[in-house]
Design an enzyme around this catalytic site. Sequence first.
Site, PDB file in Angstrom:
ATOM      1  CG  LEU A 554      10.372   7.419   2.747  1.00 26.26           C
ATOM      2  CD1 LEU A 554      11.160   6.406   1.935  1.00 26.26           C
ATOM      3  CD2 LEU A 554      11.218   8.637   3.049  1.00 26.26           C
ATOM      4  CG  PHE A 559      -5.401   0.695  -3.294  1.00 20.47           C
ATOM      5  CD1 PHE A 559      -6.507   0.351  -2.541  1.00 20.47           C
ATOM      6  CD2 PHE A 559      -5.595   1.131  -4.585  1.00 20.47           C
ATOM      7  CE1 PHE A 559      -7.776   0.404  -3.077  1.00 20.47           C
ATOM      8  CE2 PHE A 559      -6.861   1.197  -5.138  1.00 20.47           C
ATOM      9  CZ  PHE A 559      -7.965   0.831  -4.374  1.00 20.47           C
ATOM     10  N   GLY A 560      -1.678   2.236  -0.522  1.00 15.09           N
ATOM     11  CA  GLY A 560      -0.513   1.846   0.245  1.00 15.09           C
ATOM     12  C   GLY A 560       0.357   3.016   0.634  1.00 15.09           C
ATOM     13  CD  GLU A 561       0.426   4.854   5.063  1.00 14.91           C
ATOM     14  OE1 GLU A 561       1.178   4.303   5.893  1.00 14.91           O
ATOM     15  OE2 GLU A 561      -0.522   5.590   5.390  1.00 14.91           O
ATOM     16  CB  VAL A 562       6.835   4.532   0.485  1.00  9.10           C
ATOM     17  CG1 VAL A 562       8.310   4.166   0.505  1.00  9.10           C
ATOM     18  CG2 VAL A 562       6.193   4.050  -0.801  1.00  9.10           C
ATOM     19  CG  ASP A 694       8.176   9.384 -12.541  1.00 10.13           C
ATOM     20  OD1 ASP A 694       8.478  10.501 -13.021  1.00 10.13           O
ATOM     21  OD2 ASP A 694       7.651   9.250 -11.426  1.00 10.13           O
TER      22      ASP A 694
END
Length: 838
Positions: A554, A559-562, A694
């Site tokens: 997604l 520093f990361g992923e979804v 947001d």
Amino acid sequence: MFQMSQYFVVFLLFGAVNSQVNPAVCRYPLGMNGGQIQDEDISASSQWSESTAARYGRLDFDDGDGAWCPDVMAEAHSLKEFLQIDLRTLHFVTLVGTQGRHADGVGNEFAQRYRIKYSRDGTRWVSWRDRQGRQIIEGNSNAYDIVLKDLEPPIIARFVRFMPVTDPSMIVCMRVELYGCEWLDGLVSYSAPAGQQMTFRGQQIYLNDTVYDGAVSSSMAEGLGQLTDGSWGLDDFTKSQVYGVWPGYDYVGWTNASLPGGSVEMTFEFDRVRNFTSMKVHCNNMYAWGVKMFRQAVCSFRSDADWEPNPVFFKPKADSISPSARFITVALGNRMASAIRCRFAFSDIWMMFSEIAFQSDTAVYNTSLVPRKRNQAPVDDPTHKIDDSSTRILIGCLVAIIAILLAIIIIILWRQVWQKMIEKASRRMLDDELAVRLSVQREAFVHRSSSLSSDVESTSTYERIFPLGSDYQEPSQLLRKLPEFQAMENLAMIDGASEPSPAQGTDEAPHYAEADIPGAHSYRVTVVNMPLSPGRDGALEEFPRDRLTFKEKLGEGQFGEVHLCEAEGMQEFMKDHCDDICVDPMLVAVKTLREDADKNARNDFMKEIRIISRLRDPNIIRLLAVCVESDPLCMITEYMENGDLNQFLSRHQLQEDGVQADSTSISYGTLINMASQISSGMKYLSSLNFVHRDLATRNCLVGMNNIIKIADFGMSRNLYRGDYYRIQGRAVLPIRWMSWESILLGKFTMASDVWAFGVTLWEILTLCKEQPYAQFTDEQVIENTGEFFRDQNKQVYLLRPACCPESLYSLMLNCWRRNAKERPTFLEIHSTLTEQHD
């Protein structure tokens, strides 16, 4: 001392070149207005008079007669007249601004339309074209307004010409500015075989370099194009981040069968001899479709007339697990060259690139370092001889300076470490006290003490503001762009806001770009230490990783992923809220933290888990389980079947009265119900004194029966990169959704979330068919917030959607009131929308 240490770091890195330009950040004025561009670097084909010479064509200046005016235009669409700017070095130009003649308000001459030509060497000129092939740029409609136009694609040039296109009966005058940054790659051209065409599932995929500005036949030569435009392709090469283009637009691709030797040869020419450290190549890796990153790269170097005999070999690690596109870094071993030739070997049927960038150091050397041909004697040239004694003295001085500065840095670092040790000890004591005080009444989150706030910034989804005063203030250093703000240092008293307390700090306000975990980019957490104990409420139990099946990425961050995954057996972890609608496997979103993340990022990730695990509302995404016993750390949250609300609504049309509904239509009542659900979720967050920061349709997910849940994945997705404005490489702000006080003052409160809700409601009622303030550039959006601050009735509001009644538009306008205290609460908004839906 600290400044001296900074200068020392700069000294050590002097000559290092940071490439891979970011067009969203590279938007600085290049010096027409500021005076950095000298008069001698501005020339023209002709001038109407001495008082309208080229040097007077500076944006927002009124010297001379207030603009550059050429001689009478010879004919319509003539390209004979031009205003030329020499930038002295290569620059990456992303934006241009134009204006008519000043003349103390008397002149009324301006360019309604114009073209741009550019050159890197002053001899070969290229006409700029947009991504659809159009050359003419719409200019000014009066003599005084500044009109900014994004160059899509950007240009890489030293010389730029503005060429007015107008009716010959009109007198044309122009003032201009260029925006961008220096082109640090130094790349002046690349040559390669022309991109090819693929037939994929009956669809034609065009993988040619559409914006290449060199010669194109069976090969490309002496130009630059999509591989240097600063943007890279999506994982799915059939899709693009650019609207209105064809499949495959973002990539240049070749098939193995069409090229001899099983490789693609590319030659890169640079502005001078450089010391190359690495090359970054963005490759597609949709291996299931026969597309893989290159198997091997062999790079040769040329610093003189001939190619050197010893190439560099590089083999990336093959990956048939993740289909994600990625940058591959090819180490070039500090080789000196003015040209590089690389052969990229195929791993499969297709190979696709979307961006290539180079990292290099300034090439400073004497004759002993100059490459020479084999068996060639050194040239006895007196101009290249070096005084050995002077060199030894210089080296000795430099060594002494470095030693002194190193000692200063060590002292500074030691003091900082000691101070942090004291602060951490104080924090532990404070955490223990707060945990005991709050455990009896309820599970909640409190604002931490003032002396600790600057060191406890994290990347959690929501931020809780502790209502010690009338509102919450975060001084911002990002957007002091308007003249009213340049000399003001204390703006917290506007609209009755209290002065910033020591608890709020002054220098380290949390900003969007400082958050590194994707899907949680916006917020700081100040929270008591809550133990992460598996089994408590079933929400934080360890979930077996082998039950997760990857479906789609997604988004990603530093520093990361979804990831979108299917989870088998998740019902065991949802006993308290799993009903008949639970299915197996279940669709979930998995946020992961990369194994190389630093300790602060890991701590922030765990804090976010503690916070989200406490949120319980039917319209807020829920944390289901975690994987924290080994790396990579993961949190597993709900994901809704129909994706995010923005994409969901954009696929629908408003159902007309009297027309039977179908799968592509949606009723007005359903839209109001969706907005009511969002306001309900925000009412819950505001009751806990949490600020989302947001809120937008991209951050709302849609489930069965149009159930809406508020999430935070939007910023991590490339799809919505255009919704965020980057400031000086640090901050990433959704300015089109932000209140004026959030942009200009850095204030984030429940009232600023109400402003964002008003924009979100506008999105819903327009079915997300266009971006808010689509007619404005980002800079114009910021200028419009200045009108809210000035409060002279010049501010521009979003227009009423076609299906929106006046009563509901009044609610939007109330959400956008200048005085934050006059905006409705989410409780009031939810009540109003409920009445509208009923």
